[in-house]
Motif scaffolding. Structure first.
Motif, PDB file in Angstrom:
ATOM      1  N   GLN A 247       0.840  -1.193   0.000  1.00  0.00           N
ATOM      2  CA  GLN A 247       0.000   0.000   0.000  1.00  0.00           C
ATOM      3  C   GLN A 247       0.883   1.254   0.000  1.00  0.00           C
ATOM      4  N   PRO A 248       0.765   2.103  -1.011  1.00  0.00           N
ATOM      5  CA  PRO A 248       1.671   3.251  -1.155  1.00  0.00           C
ATOM      6  C   PRO A 248       1.701   4.183   0.058  1.00  0.00           C
ATOM      7  N   ARG A 249       0.516   4.529   0.588  1.00  0.00           N
ATOM      8  CA  ARG A 249       0.465   5.463   1.725  1.00  0.00           C
ATOM      9  C   ARG A 249       1.125   4.854   2.957  1.00  0.00           C
ATOM     10  N   MET A 250       0.877   3.563   3.190  1.00  0.00           N
ATOM     11  CA  MET A 250       1.477   2.885   4.332  1.00  0.00           C
ATOM     12  C   MET A 250       2.998   2.814   4.167  1.00  0.00           C
ATOM     13  N   ARG A 251       3.450   2.435   2.957  1.00  0.00           N
ATOM     14  CA  ARG A 251       4.896   2.345   2.688  1.00  0.00           C
ATOM     15  C   ARG A 251       5.586   3.685   2.960  1.00  0.00           C
ATOM     16  N   LYS A 252       5.015   4.751   2.410  1.00  0.00           N
ATOM     17  CA  LYS A 252       5.638   6.068   2.561  1.00  0.00           C
ATOM     18  C   LYS A 252       5.697   6.491   4.027  1.00  0.00           C
ATOM     19  N   ALA A 253       4.580   6.278   4.744  1.00  0.00           N
ATOM     20  CA  ALA A 253       4.528   6.695   6.151  1.00  0.00           C
ATOM     21  C   ALA A 253       5.579   5.972   6.996  1.00  0.00           C
ATOM     22  N   VAL A 254       5.748   4.660   6.749  1.00  0.00           N
ATOM     23  CA  VAL A 254       6.715   3.879   7.523  1.00  0.00           C
ATOM     24  C   VAL A 254       8.147   4.245   7.127  1.00  0.00           C
ATOM     25  N   LEU A 255       8.403   4.366   5.834  1.00  0.00           N
ATOM     26  CA  LEU A 255       9.761   4.690   5.369  1.00  0.00           C
ATOM     27  C   LEU A 255      10.182   6.101   5.771  1.00  0.00           C
ATOM     28  N   ASP A 256       9.210   6.983   6.016  1.00  0.00           N
ATOM     29  CA  ASP A 256       9.528   8.321   6.520  1.00  0.00           C
ATOM     30  C   ASP A 256      10.012   8.279   7.967  1.00  0.00           C
ATOM     31  N   ILE A 257       9.718   7.180   8.653  1.00  0.00           N
ATOM     32  CA  ILE A 257      10.076   7.058  10.079  1.00  0.00           C
ATOM     33  C   ILE A 257      11.357   6.257  10.271  1.00  0.00           C
ATOM     34  N   VAL A 258      11.459   5.087   9.625  1.00  0.00           N
ATOM     35  CA  VAL A 258      12.581   4.186   9.903  1.00  0.00           C
ATOM     36  C   VAL A 258      13.857   4.664   9.207  1.00  0.00           C
ATOM     37  N   SER A 259      14.979   4.315   9.794  1.00  0.00           N
ATOM     38  CA  SER A 259      16.296   4.581   9.218  1.00  0.00           C
ATOM     39  C   SER A 259      17.198   3.411   9.579  1.00  0.00           C
ATOM     40  N   PRO A 260      18.300   3.196   8.863  1.00  0.00           N
ATOM     41  CA  PRO A 260      19.160   2.035   9.129  1.00  0.00           C
ATOM     42  C   PRO A 260      19.675   2.014  10.570  1.00  0.00           C
ATOM     43  N   ASN A 261      19.589   0.840  11.212  1.00  0.00           N
ATOM     44  CA  ASN A 261      20.099   0.677  12.581  1.00  0.00           C
ATOM     45  C   ASN A 261      20.662  -0.738  12.739  1.00  0.00           C
ATOM     46  N   PRO A 262      21.853  -0.987  12.172  1.00  0.00           N
ATOM     47  CA  PRO A 262      22.436  -2.329  12.214  1.00  0.00           C
ATOM     48  C   PRO A 262      22.657  -2.863  13.628  1.00  0.00           C
ATOM     49  N   CYS A 263      23.001  -1.972  14.555  1.00  0.00           N
ATOM     50  CA  CYS A 263      23.255  -2.397  15.948  1.00  0.00           C
ATOM     51  C   CYS A 263      21.987  -2.962  16.577  1.00  0.00           C
ATOM     52  N   LEU A 264      20.878  -2.235  16.429  1.00  0.00           N
ATOM     53  CA  LEU A 264      19.590  -2.692  16.974  1.00  0.00           C
ATOM     54  C   LEU A 264      19.174  -3.999  16.310  1.00  0.00           C
ATOM     55  N   ALA A 265      19.357  -4.095  14.995  1.00  0.00           N
ATOM     56  CA  ALA A 265      18.992  -5.316  14.265  1.00  0.00           C
ATOM     57  C   ALA A 265      19.760  -6.522  14.790  1.00  0.00           C
ATOM     58  N   SER A 266      21.037  -6.337  15.082  1.00  0.00           N
ATOM     59  CA  SER A 266      21.859  -7.439  15.615  1.00  0.00           C
ATOM     60  C   SER A 266      21.374  -7.877  16.986  1.00  0.00           C
ATOM     61  N   GLN A 267      20.984  -6.906  17.827  1.00  0.00           N
ATOM     62  CA  GLN A 267      20.479  -7.236  19.178  1.00  0.00           C
ATOM     63  C   GLN A 267      19.181  -8.041  19.068  1.00  0.00           C
ATOM     64  N   ILE A 268      18.285  -7.591  18.208  1.00  0.00           N
ATOM     65  CA  ILE A 268      16.999  -8.275  18.042  1.00  0.00           C
ATOM     66  C   ILE A 268      17.221  -9.675  17.481  1.00  0.00           C
ATOM     67  N   GLU A 269      18.105  -9.790  16.506  1.00  0.00           N
ATOM     68  CA  GLU A 269      18.382 -11.093  15.894  1.00  0.00           C
ATOM     69  C   GLU A 269      18.920 -12.073  16.922  1.00  0.00           C
ATOM     70  N   ALA A 270      19.822 -11.610  17.790  1.00  0.00           N
ATOM     71  CA  ALA A 270      20.394 -12.484  18.824  1.00  0.00           C
ATOM     72  C   ALA A 270      19.306 -12.949  19.793  1.00  0.00           C
ATOM     73  N   ILE A 271      18.410 -12.028  20.183  1.00  0.00           N
ATOM     74  CA  ILE A 271      17.308 -12.379  21.088  1.00  0.00           C
ATOM     75  C   ILE A 271      16.391 -13.413  20.434  1.00  0.00           C
ATOM     76  N   CYS A 272      16.105 -13.224  19.149  1.00  0.00           N
ATOM     77  CA  CYS A 272      15.193 -14.127  18.448  1.00  0.00           C
ATOM     78  C   CYS A 272      15.803 -15.520  18.287  1.00  0.00           C
ATOM     79  N   ARG A 273      17.067 -15.589  17.949  1.00  0.00           N
ATOM     80  CA  ARG A 273      17.711 -16.900  17.781  1.00  0.00           C
ATOM     81  C   ARG A 273      17.697 -17.673  19.096  1.00  0.00           C
ATOM     82  N   GLU A 274      17.920 -16.980  20.179  1.00  0.00           N
ATOM     83  CA  GLU A 274      17.887 -17.631  21.496  1.00  0.00           C
ATOM     84  C   GLU A 274      16.461 -18.014  21.885  1.00  0.00           C
TER      85      GLU A 274
END
Length: 599
Positions: free
Chosen positions: A270-297
């Motif tokens: 959905q274009p409006r949903m995509r734009k609204a979310v992409l306007d908020i998020v930005s790259p965060n590799p550190c946070l992604a690594s923390q979440i990935e480690a929690i999920c694997r465990e």
């Protein structure tokens, strides 16, 4: 007392004077509940004096000068009790464009659509500004009581799994949609966030997206992106949170990838949903690594405690957890671990009813203090009788309705509503028990829906009776490493003798002998005298347990949403005679077992 008079609180959890204002207001109106109720009725009748529905009973009688006691007595003696079917012709005329004062003097421009999951079909109910104002008011009052136990930070965020459905225009040009859809689009929803100083993680474009799967993914992504700011996790119903984390178990890898790169899955179209979310998020590799480690465990522990692991600052999980939501508490506790589960307030499409003043209590023990300014409440005393085995009388006998001030501790009642939105002595169909009192207003336990009864012969089993039986059967299932995902039931009277059918969707492998024993155990656990006698004499046949394939209850959800329901309002029907649902269930049944309990 005007509902707007309580609008001075911010309920932000800082223990300041504003929080005190709204609690102080409720202490006053609850202490004077009897007088406030009479004043509330008088206001409703004065506001709507001369409308067509009331004129049928009052004629040209002059009520404007009457005192509230006399008016209460006159109203309850002249205006009869009514069901939704009695109001349907009037509401349909409004929907078709009749602008005469039929139910209210103020023009009705919006209609709420019930989910249809309780009674099998959707109902139209008048929705006015008063509906949004009372929602704002009860949200802020409840937030003030919660903040006494679980203080939250100003400027924090809420991970809310909330969903709007599509609004549409009736033949007469009125806007129709679910009550939650109207509220999320209202000014009051924005005011609630500003006043409580706690903001939902998701923008309106995600909430109103219309595709619950895409919205859920975005709710999860934004909740993870703001993970350190989230103060609590919430939804309208517990079901929505359980569904969201079932999706999370499958999508966590893609969510981590999106957080790492600041992207959004290609499944979000959905274009409006995509734009609204992409306007908020930005790259965060550190946070992604923390979440990935929690999920694997967490995968190795079947995702136990995943909520506090991912949102370490969350204070509690908040949603409606009573009634038909109770079966989801086990799974919710699994995800939440030691994080408190707080039951949200008691309401219906027609009106809000009561507020949870004891957020520290587990959901199974919670009761709701009636809001005496929201509507005029009456209560029909209900008595469970030993059934006449020859006549098949119903299990509830009724007495004369009583006002809020005359209810008795421990007594069961059906709720009657007279609302500012044009419903007069309206039988809600909810059975409640008076669990106590807060000053002069009763605290209610929800028992069941009065018309949700499994019955074949002289048997009468309520939703609560069914839940107890299913819980016993699912305990045996759990001992063998499997999990009950969801369930419903049906009283099959096509062939004689009629019998109960219980449909289970399960997760995990379990031997057929165990499922057969679950079936026998459930059949033997119904204690209703009419059922036991009928089973012994074979006038009711053996209970049938039907195991449905994985994803069956999602097909049921999709069916309801495809017919206009919103995920925010969805409740799995615990007992159904809806032919489309039964068709889905029977087509998806992969195993059947018949009870040997009375062989």
């Amino acid at each position: 007392m005007e509902p707007a008079q309580a609008m001075t609180s911010n309920g932000n959890g800082n223990g300041g004077g504003h929080e005190y204002d709204i609690i102080s207001w409720f202490e006053t109106v609850s202490r004077n509940a009897a007088a406030v109720q009479r004043e509330t009725l008088a206001r409703i009748l004065h506001l709507n004096y001369g409308v067509e529905y009331l004129k049928k009973w009052f004629g040209d009688m002059e009520i404007q000068g009457m005192d509230s006691c006399a008016l209460e007595s006159l109203y309850t003696s002249l205006v009869p009790l009514a069901s939704h079917a009695d109001f349907e012709p009037f509401i349909q005329r409004i929907a078709d464009g009749d602008t005469a004062p039929i139910l209210t003097q103020q023009p009705i421009t919006t209609l709420s659509l019930s989910s249809g999951t309780t009674e099998g079909r959707q109902k139209l109910v008048p929705f006015t500004r008063h509906s949004s104002q009372t929602t704002l008011q009860i949200c802020r009052l409840a937030a003030s009581y919660r903040s006494r136990v679980y203080p939250i930070r100003d400027g924090g965020r809420i991970l809310e799994f909330i969903y709007s459905s599509k609004q549409f225009k009736t033949k007469g040009g009125l806007t129709a949609g679910t009550a939650t859809t109207h509220y999320y689009a209202s000014e009051e929803f924005k005011i609630k966030q500003q006043k409580t100083k706690c903001f939902t993680c998701s923008p309106h474009e995600v909430i109103s997206g219309g595709d619950y799967k895409q919205s859920t993914y975005c709710h999860l992504l934004l909740g993870l992106f703001f993970s350190d700011q989230v103060e609590f996790i919430a939804s309208t119903f517990a079901y929505s949170i359980v569904q969201a984390f079932a999706s999370f178990e499958e999508q966590w890898g893609e969510l981590c990838s999106d957080i790492k790169d600041g992207t959004l899955s290609s499944t979000i179209t959905q274009p409006r949903m995509r734009k609204a979310v992409l306007d908020i998020v930005s790259p965060n590799p550190c946070l992604a690594s923390q979440i990935e480690a929690i999920c694997r465990e967490s995968r190795t522990s079947h995702w136990y405690g995943i909520i506090p692991k991912l949102w370490p600052n969350a204070k509690y999980v908040y949603s409606i957890m009573t009634g038909s939501m109770q079966p989801y508490l086990k799974k919710l506790r699994h995800y939440a671990a030691s994080l408190p589960l707080v039951s949200a307030d008691y309401g219906s499409t027609e009106s809000w009813i009561g507020v949870n003043l004891d957020p520290c209590l587990p959901p199974e023990d919670v009761s709701f203090a009636v809001m005496p300014t929201f509507a005029y409440f009456e209560f029909i005393p209900l008595y469970r009788q030993k059934q006449d085995l020859t006549s098949g009388t119903v299990d509830f006998m009724e007495n004369v309705p009583v006002p809020l001030s005359q209810v008795k501790l421990g007594q069961e009642y059906e709720i009657i509503l007279t609302t500012f939105t044009g419903l007069y002595r309206y039988r809600l169909g909810d059975v409640v028990e008076v669990a106590g009192f807060h000053n002069g207003t009763p605290k209610l336990n929800f028992i069941c829906r009065k018309n949700l009864i499994l019955t074949v012969n002289i048997d009468k089993n309520t939703e609560k009776d069914l839940q107890i039986v299913v819980e016993r059967g699912s305990q045996l299932l759990s001992k063998h490493g499997a999990e009950l995902v969801d369930f419903t039931s049906h009283a099959n009277v096509v062939y004689q003798p009629g019998h109960y059918m219980i449909y289970w969707e399960i997760k995990g492998d379990v031997e057929e002998r165990v499922l057969s024993e679950c079936c026998r155990l459930m059949d033997a656990s119904f204690v209703d005298h009419g059922y036991v006698v009928s089973r012994r004499t074979n006038s009711i046949g053996p209970l049938e347990l039907c195991i449905v394939e994985t994803g069956t209850f999602k097909k049921i959800l999709d069916y309801f949403i495809g017919n206009g329901a919103a995920l925010s309002q969805f409740k799995t029907p615990r007992c159904t005679s809806n032919q489309m649902l039964l068709r889905i269930l029977n087509l998806c049944t992969i195993k059947r077992f018949r009870s040997t309990a009375y062989s």
